[in-house]
Every structure is written in structure tokens, then in C-alpha cells.
Design a protein around this motif. Sequence first.
Motif, mmCIF file in Angstrom:
data_model
loop_
_atom_site.group_PDB
_atom_site.id
_atom_site.type_symbol
_atom_site.label_atom_id
_atom_site.label_comp_id
_atom_site.label_asym_id
_atom_site.label_seq_id
_atom_site.Cartn_x
_atom_site.Cartn_y
_atom_site.Cartn_z
ATOM 1 N N MET A 163 17.600 -14.296 11.325
ATOM 2 C CA MET A 163 18.786 -14.411 10.461
ATOM 3 C C MET A 163 18.944 -15.844 9.961
ATOM 4 O O MET A 163 19.195 -16.101 8.779
ATOM 5 C CB MET A 163 20.056 -14.075 11.247
ATOM 6 C CG MET A 163 20.126 -12.677 11.743
ATOM 7 S SD MET A 163 20.877 -11.587 10.570
ATOM 8 C CE MET A 163 22.244 -12.577 10.067
ATOM 9 N N ILE A 212 25.527 -11.243 8.900
ATOM 10 C CA ILE A 212 26.061 -12.129 9.942
ATOM 11 C C ILE A 212 26.956 -11.335 10.895
ATOM 12 O O ILE A 212 26.824 -11.420 12.116
ATOM 13 C CB ILE A 212 26.832 -13.312 9.322
ATOM 14 C CG1 ILE A 212 25.844 -14.302 8.686
ATOM 15 C CG2 ILE A 212 27.684 -14.020 10.377
ATOM 16 C CD1 ILE A 212 26.483 -15.355 7.840
ATOM 17 N N TYR A 233 26.165 -10.487 14.851
ATOM 18 C CA TYR A 233 27.188 -10.787 15.853
ATOM 19 C C TYR A 233 27.457 -9.558 16.697
ATOM 20 O O TYR A 233 27.497 -9.612 17.926
ATOM 21 C CB TYR A 233 28.457 -11.240 15.132
ATOM 22 C CG TYR A 233 29.592 -11.598 16.057
ATOM 23 C CD1 TYR A 233 29.532 -12.756 16.826
ATOM 24 C CD2 TYR A 233 30.706 -10.778 16.167
ATOM 25 C CE1 TYR A 233 30.560 -13.088 17.677
ATOM 26 C CE2 TYR A 233 31.740 -11.105 17.014
ATOM 27 C CZ TYR A 233 31.667 -12.253 17.766
ATOM 28 O OH TYR A 233 32.680 -12.578 18.609
ATOM 29 N N THR A 245 25.883 -12.095 2.195
ATOM 30 C CA THR A 245 25.423 -12.740 3.433
ATOM 31 C C THR A 245 26.357 -12.477 4.604
ATOM 32 O O THR A 245 25.940 -12.515 5.748
ATOM 33 C CB THR A 245 25.274 -14.268 3.251
ATOM 34 O OG1 THR A 245 26.446 -14.760 2.619
ATOM 35 C CG2 THR A 245 24.058 -14.613 2.431
#
Lengths: 268, 341
Positions: free
Chosen positions: A199, A254, A258, A250
Motif C-alpha cells: 500500500m 487505506i 486498516y 486513495t
Amino acid sequence: MRSDARSNRASWPTRLGALFGLAFLNLPVLVIILYAFTTDDRTYAFPLPGVTLHWFEAALARSDIWAAMRLSLGVAALATLFAIILGTLTALALARSRFWGREAITFVLILPIALPGIVTGIALLAAIKAAHVDPGFWTIVAGHTTFCTVIVYNNVVARLRRMPHNWIEASMDLGADGAQTFRYIVLPQMATALLAGGMLAFALSFDEIIVTLFTAGHDETLPIWFFNELFRPRERPITNVVAVIVMAVTLLPILLAYYLTRPAEEQT
Amino acid sequence: MTAAIEFRDVSRVYGDVRAVDHVSLQIGSGEFFAMLGPSGSGKTTCLRLVAGFDIPDNGYILLDGKDVTGLPPYERDVNTVFQDYALFPHMSVLENVAYGLRVRKVARVEQQRRAMEMLELVKLGALAQRRPSQLSGGQRQRVSLARALINRPRVLLLDEPLGALDLKLREEMQIELKNLQRQLAITFVFVTHDQGEALSMADRVAVFNHGRLEQLDSPRTLYTRPATEFVARFVGSANVAGRELARQLTGIAQPFAVRAEKIRIQPASRPPAPGAIHCDGKLVDIQYHGATSRCHVQLAGGEMFAASVSHQADLEHTAIGAPVTLHWSADDAVPLVGDSG
């Protein structure tokens, strides 16, 4: 107890400080979002003279934006893929073994990220010229792979070093050869480190500009498109619209990363 | 009959340290074998050499008469129970136990059936779906045991198998391991630094010190007839008389060992029994151990001797600091080889 209850709450100067910090970090981003909707196409006038969705329409019609977006996504995807392969292999080779020159290899490996991007860029340009290769898609990918590999390597090697060696011994003891041990034991253990490294590598490649300038030739990645767009006086809000779209795109991976890495942390 | 395991002049050197130093030994099929020694004595390295995690610099290792010296672990018919269990945290208990079958491409149904069978054997059938992190130390130990036994190895290696367990659990596991070994008729080789554990569980014990094999004997012989000063001290902490003290006491400069329970203690005022070896000293400390008490006596030359006393009446007329006489039968003094100063 009273003192315990009080210590759980931050004092008001701390809270004020935290608020200021958050504002400092995120207000510029809010400004970008705000001016994607303005009717004024030249200046950042406040308050906005009017609100419109016109620039989204205009951005959709501009084929150069989408070409740049496609190029950036393609480069980032391939650079990340190569980085995952190279970074993981290097990490596997260097995590456990002790041999003469190991420290030197580690040092040379992290050099692309330790050196200023401008040096890496010039070096790559010189190499490309010397090899008589036309700058283009693959030279950008090669350039990005250099620093992406370091990111993946760092993540994976840290995880491998934390992994007890006797898991590998136990696996082999039970009859698994090297390939099976890698597939059933090592890979699951480093999966989240790979995901996080991947990532990060993707994000770095996606907004990289310095190395790209030297390796790109005539191709325009998204950051270069942004950069060039600043010199055009008209239709300024279009850059803001593109920035908003990039943010939205984006943010998803993310949040996903997470979410995916959380249960793994709880396991250990 | 060929030995299950044979060491032929095996050495393993790390830099300047001879971790294993010219060791030759044979372990019989179906034997419960202990490798005993302090940390750094080479016992764990020996185990790792058998498992294939390490390769000797010199010599050969044979399993069932076949040379396996250079073979990788997965080509040896040997399985290991690790000291800290080394369970795979991302797999359930059942998956951990089935792992040995999975990598041998046994059919999935068969894997599950045999893994459950193994878990039942170690009385953990109810916990099959748990993760290792949700188990207690004793339960992890059993999972590790079940996992190592699923491939039905010729030899099971156990590295300090009971080291991490508390006393009560350790005693239970000792009995259980013995039963399991009898039931399965597999050769068990276990490494321990606990001489009590080695004596109570093993058929034969190999005592290691500084990478060398000091003595290989049955627990009884090891205890009653230690061959070297190291074995005498390490196994049951015998009293050792060095060359000089031996000369003073017996007239011959031959070092010997004598067990604490063979030594009688009495006030210095009383004359010793005729024919016994005796020496004078000062009572320094008495440790109460329930059935017995251990009296620490400083001899005239400064050496410390311990006498184990089971009849409290023997201690009635002695107080700490009082002069005492120690005496023992000459038959109970075991001559030792090796230099003892």
C-alpha cells in the motif's frame, strides 16, 4: 478513584493543542475540496462567489486527465508488483543469514530512498541514455521500482525478524520442504506486512514526481499533469476536482488495509 | 539389532566453542533416553543434530543404521517437541496437529480424522477449534506433542519438554509421557537440565559437560556409581573429596565421591564407629526438607560437605556452629576418574 477518572481525560490546553494540530494538518485539504465547487476560475476568492458542479463535468470531458490517471495507476500497480517480488526475496535472503558483506548489501539496498530523489533521477536518466532505451512507460516503472522495493523490504524484513525461527524448524520437522514452509507458515505470517508495504509503495509511486520527471520522456503521470496545469491560468478549479477524485480513490484502500490488518494485530 | 540412533564421533564447532566434542553413543529402539547436562553442555545441539536443524562438522549420525548426517529435517523419520512448543499461531489446534499430514498431501477427511484421534490421545479433543493463544501452557505442551506424533515417527525428540510448566503439572506430564511412550513404543529422546527428571523418567541417561559425553548409564548406576567428579556433583550433588583430601582421609590420593545420605553426623565429643572413614568439621547450616534435613559442614581444610539426616534425633545435641564428626563406610565412597586437584 477520582484521580484515575481525571487522568483519563485530557486537560483543556492539551485538547486545544490537539485541535490546532488537526486543523493545521487538514485545513489545506478542506480548501482544495471547497474550491472544486467555486464559480471563479482564476483566483481563490473567499467567500466563494458561487457554487457549481460545472468543473466536474469539465474534468470528465478532458481526456488528458484520464490518460494521466491511467498511466499513474498502471505505473504504481506494476512498480508495486515488482517491488513486492524483489523486496520479499531480498528480505527472505537477508533476514536470517549472516555472511560477509551483509551490512553492505543492506546499505546499498536502502540507498535509493536515502539519497535525494533528484540524484536517483539523474542517475536513472544517465543509465537510460547509456543503455539507449527510449524513456517511456517502462522506464518510469523501473525508476519507481527502486524506492518501492526498499519500502516493501523494510516492512517484510522487520516482520521476518520478529518471527521465531523455530516455526520454520517445526514446519520442516513435520515434513514440509522449503516451498511448503514458505506457503503455509512464512507467507501467512508476513501477509499483513506485505499488504502494508504494498500500500505504501503504491501510494509513494502514485504521487512521485522528481524521479518521474527524469524517467518519463513525453508521458504525463498524474503528478506531472498537476504540475503542468499550475502554469495554465484558466480552468484552475479542474485541478481541485481531480485532487478530490484522487483523495476519494486513495481513501478506500487505506480504510481497507486498516480494517484488514486489525484482527492480525489482535492475534499476536 | 541396529540402534534407533547412533552418533559416530560427532563434533560440532561454533567459532572457538566445541559445542559437541567427539561424541559417540547408541540409543536403542523403544528406549526412553535422556540427555542431561547444564546449559551449554551440548545436549540441545545433539538433539538438533538428530532432528537435522544443524549439521555436524565431523562424524556421522545414523537413524536405524542409515546415514542421515546431511539430510534435511523433512527427510528424517524424526519429530520434535520444541521447548517453547513452536505452535503456529495462525492455525487452529486441529490445523496445527494435522499439519504433518497436510504437507504429506494426505486426504483432507483423513487428516481431520487422524488429528482428532491424536487430540483425543492427549485429552484435548474439546479444544480442537481453539487458537494456540487461547490455551494454557500445559495444553500447548499437549498440542505440540500431538502434532509431533501424528506422522508416527520412529523417534520423538523432546527439548526440555517440561521446563516451562509448574511443579504439579510437570509431575503429571512426567507420568503421562512415560505412559504415552509405553503405549506407542516409540523411541523418546529428551533433553533436560533437571537431574531429578532424567533419573525418574529415563531408561538410560547420557550426561554431557562442555560438549563431551561424561557418562552413559542407567539412572541407578549413574547415581550409585558416578564415573567422574562432574557426574557425582551434577547428579544428586554428591560430596567430592579431591586428591589431597582423599589422601588425608584414606591414605590414598584417589578422588572419591560420597552421597549425602550415606554420611552420618554426630557431635565431635563422641568417638566414631570403628572401621569408618571420618573427618571433623563445623556445622554451618541445616536445611529442613521434610523427610530429611541437609546439614552443611565445613571441614578443617575449608571444603563443604553435606550430610542428609532422616532421624531428627541425630541432631539433638548439635547446634549451628558446633564441632561435629562426619563418618561413612568405606564401601560408600565411589572412586572417580579425572583430575580433581
